[in-house]
Write a protein that holds these residues in place. Structure first.
Motif, short mmCIF file in Angstrom:
data_model
loop_
_atom_site.label_atom_id
_atom_site.label_comp_id
_atom_site.label_asym_id
_atom_site.label_seq_id
_atom_site.Cartn_x
_atom_site.Cartn_y
_atom_site.Cartn_z
N ASN A 188 0.83 -1.19 0.00
CA ASN A 188 0.00 0.00 0.00
C ASN A 188 0.87 1.24 0.00
OD1 ASN A 188 -1.45 2.32 1.32
ND2 ASN A 188 -3.17 0.89 1.23
N ALA A 189 1.89 1.25 0.87
CA ALA A 189 2.78 2.42 0.96
C ALA A 189 3.52 2.66 -0.35
CB ALA A 189 3.77 2.23 2.11
N VAL A 190 3.96 1.57 -0.99
CA VAL A 190 4.66 1.69 -2.28
C VAL A 190 3.73 2.27 -3.34
CG1 VAL A 190 5.69 0.37 -4.18
CG2 VAL A 190 6.37 -0.11 -1.83
N ALA A 191 2.54 1.70 -3.46
CA ALA A 191 1.59 2.17 -4.47
C ALA A 191 1.19 3.62 -4.23
CB ALA A 191 0.35 1.28 -4.48
N ARG A 192 0.90 3.91 -2.98
CA ARG A 192 0.46 5.27 -2.64
C ARG A 192 1.55 6.30 -2.98
NH1 ARG A 192 -1.72 7.47 3.24
NH2 ARG A 192 -1.22 9.63 2.79
N PHE A 193 2.79 6.01 -2.57
CA PHE A 193 3.84 6.99 -2.81
C PHE A 193 4.19 7.09 -4.30
CE2 PHE A 193 8.09 8.87 -2.84
CZ PHE A 193 7.81 10.02 -2.12
N ALA A 194 4.20 5.96 -5.00
CA ALA A 194 4.50 5.99 -6.44
C ALA A 194 3.46 6.83 -7.18
CB ALA A 194 4.55 4.57 -7.00
N LYS A 195 2.18 6.62 -6.85
CA LYS A 195 1.12 7.40 -7.49
C LYS A 195 1.24 8.88 -7.11
CE LYS A 195 -2.35 4.61 -6.30
NZ LYS A 195 -3.71 4.01 -6.26
N HIS A 196 1.57 9.13 -5.85
CA HIS A 196 1.73 10.51 -5.41
C HIS A 196 2.85 11.20 -6.20
CE1 HIS A 196 1.99 14.08 -2.96
NE2 HIS A 196 3.27 13.82 -2.72
N LEU A 197 3.97 10.51 -6.40
CA LEU A 197 5.08 11.09 -7.17
C LEU A 197 4.62 11.52 -8.57
CD1 LEU A 197 8.26 8.94 -6.45
CD2 LEU A 197 7.93 11.38 -5.98
N VAL A 198 3.83 10.65 -9.21
CA VAL A 198 3.34 10.96 -10.55
C VAL A 198 2.40 12.16 -10.50
CG1 VAL A 198 1.91 10.11 -12.47
CG2 VAL A 198 3.59 8.61 -11.40
N GLY A 235 6.62 14.89 -8.98
CA GLY A 235 7.88 14.84 -8.25
C GLY A 235 7.95 15.76 -7.04
N TRP A 236 7.00 16.66 -6.90
CA TRP A 236 6.99 17.57 -5.76
C TRP A 236 6.30 16.89 -4.58
CZ3 TRP A 236 10.07 21.60 -6.00
CH2 TRP A 236 10.41 22.11 -7.25
N ALA A 237 6.96 15.88 -4.04
CA ALA A 237 6.35 15.07 -2.98
C ALA A 237 6.09 15.92 -1.74
CB ALA A 237 7.25 13.89 -2.64
N LYS A 238 4.91 15.75 -1.18
CA LYS A 238 4.54 16.46 0.04
C LYS A 238 5.21 15.78 1.24
CE LYS A 238 0.15 18.07 -1.72
NZ LYS A 238 -1.31 18.02 -1.59
N ASP A 239 5.56 16.59 2.21
CA ASP A 239 6.24 16.08 3.40
C ASP A 239 5.45 14.98 4.09
OD1 ASP A 239 8.48 17.69 3.09
OD2 ASP A 239 7.74 19.25 4.45
N ASP A 240 4.13 15.12 4.17
CA ASP A 240 3.33 14.10 4.85
C ASP A 240 3.34 12.77 4.08
OD1 ASP A 240 1.71 15.38 2.89
OD2 ASP A 240 -0.12 14.76 3.90
N GLU A 241 3.44 12.82 2.76
CA GLU A 241 3.53 11.59 1.96
C GLU A 241 4.90 10.93 2.14
OE1 GLU A 241 1.19 9.99 0.35
OE2 GLU A 241 -0.37 11.52 0.53
N VAL A 242 5.95 11.72 2.17
CA VAL A 242 7.30 11.19 2.43
C VAL A 242 7.32 10.54 3.81
CG1 VAL A 242 9.72 11.82 2.82
CG2 VAL A 242 8.46 12.80 0.87
N LYS A 243 6.79 11.24 4.79
CA LYS A 243 6.77 10.74 6.17
C LYS A 243 5.99 9.44 6.26
CE LYS A 243 5.68 12.14 10.88
NZ LYS A 243 5.08 13.14 11.74
#
Length: 185
Positions: free
Chosen positions: A113-123, A127-135
């Motif tokens: 879930n974490a992998v999918a969520r962050f990969a989709k967020h990056l797209v 690439g401007w990942a939000k701090d809460d998503e990185v965390k």
């Protein structure tokens, strides 16, 4: 739509022939993605080289395939969703999690879930990942290394998803059973 040749080993530019032959031998068929990419041998080389590099990341094979499937679904790439459905099955991703990804949802498995969520967020964030998503990704048990390795996944799928969109890549017969309908259509 501009027509792009669906190359064979024989019709491909000389610089792409060996790569097409190698893919055909390894996979048992020539993926139409590679047949279209052969029009630009440097693109085919870039994709295959980056794919090999991505396979050596610290992400597990299941995590790698989940990222590629999540990115391809967000990008609406029917060819790559089918291909990575097969890849996810081979990597032993639970069927229910694969179906969720194909429905533009996230897997039940917490790490996947974490992998999918962050990969989709990056797209979606370009690439401007939000701090809460990185965390959230790091709190799921991942390291900064894996966070950055997902940039490779996004790069890899940018090459293939965009090629398929531009070139109108048809699905191979070998992938027909994994065909995907974008739920947004």
């Amino acid at each position: 739509m501009t027509e792009f040749t669906l190359h064979t080993v024989d019709s491909a530019p000389q610089e792409a022939k060996a790569r097409l032959e190698g893919a055909q031998q390894k996979m048992g068929f020539l993926p139409n993605l590679f047949a279209k990419m052969a029009e630009a041998p440097a693109l085919l080389e870039a994709y295959q080289t980056l794919d090999e590099i991505y396979s050596r990341t610290s992400l597990t094979p299941a995590q790698q395939q989940v990222a590629l499937l999540a990115i391809s679904s967000v990008n609406g790439c029917k060819f790559c969703v089918a291909a990575h459905t097969g890849g996810a099955q081979a990597a032993k991703v639970p069927e229910g999690d694969i179906e969720k990804l194909r429905e533009l949802q996230n897997p039940d498995d917490p790490k996947l879930n974490a992998v999918a969520r962050f990969a989709k967020h990056l797209v979606q964030a370009r690439g401007w990942a939000k701090d809460d998503e990185v965390k959230a990704f790091l709190e799921a048990g991942f390291e900064k290394q894996q966070l950055l390795e997902l940039v490779i996944a996004v790069s890899l799928k940018t090459l293939s998803n965009f090629t398929n969109h531009i070139a109108g890549t048809p699905l191979n017969e070998e992938l027909k059973s994994l065909e995907w309908q974008d739920p947004r259509d």
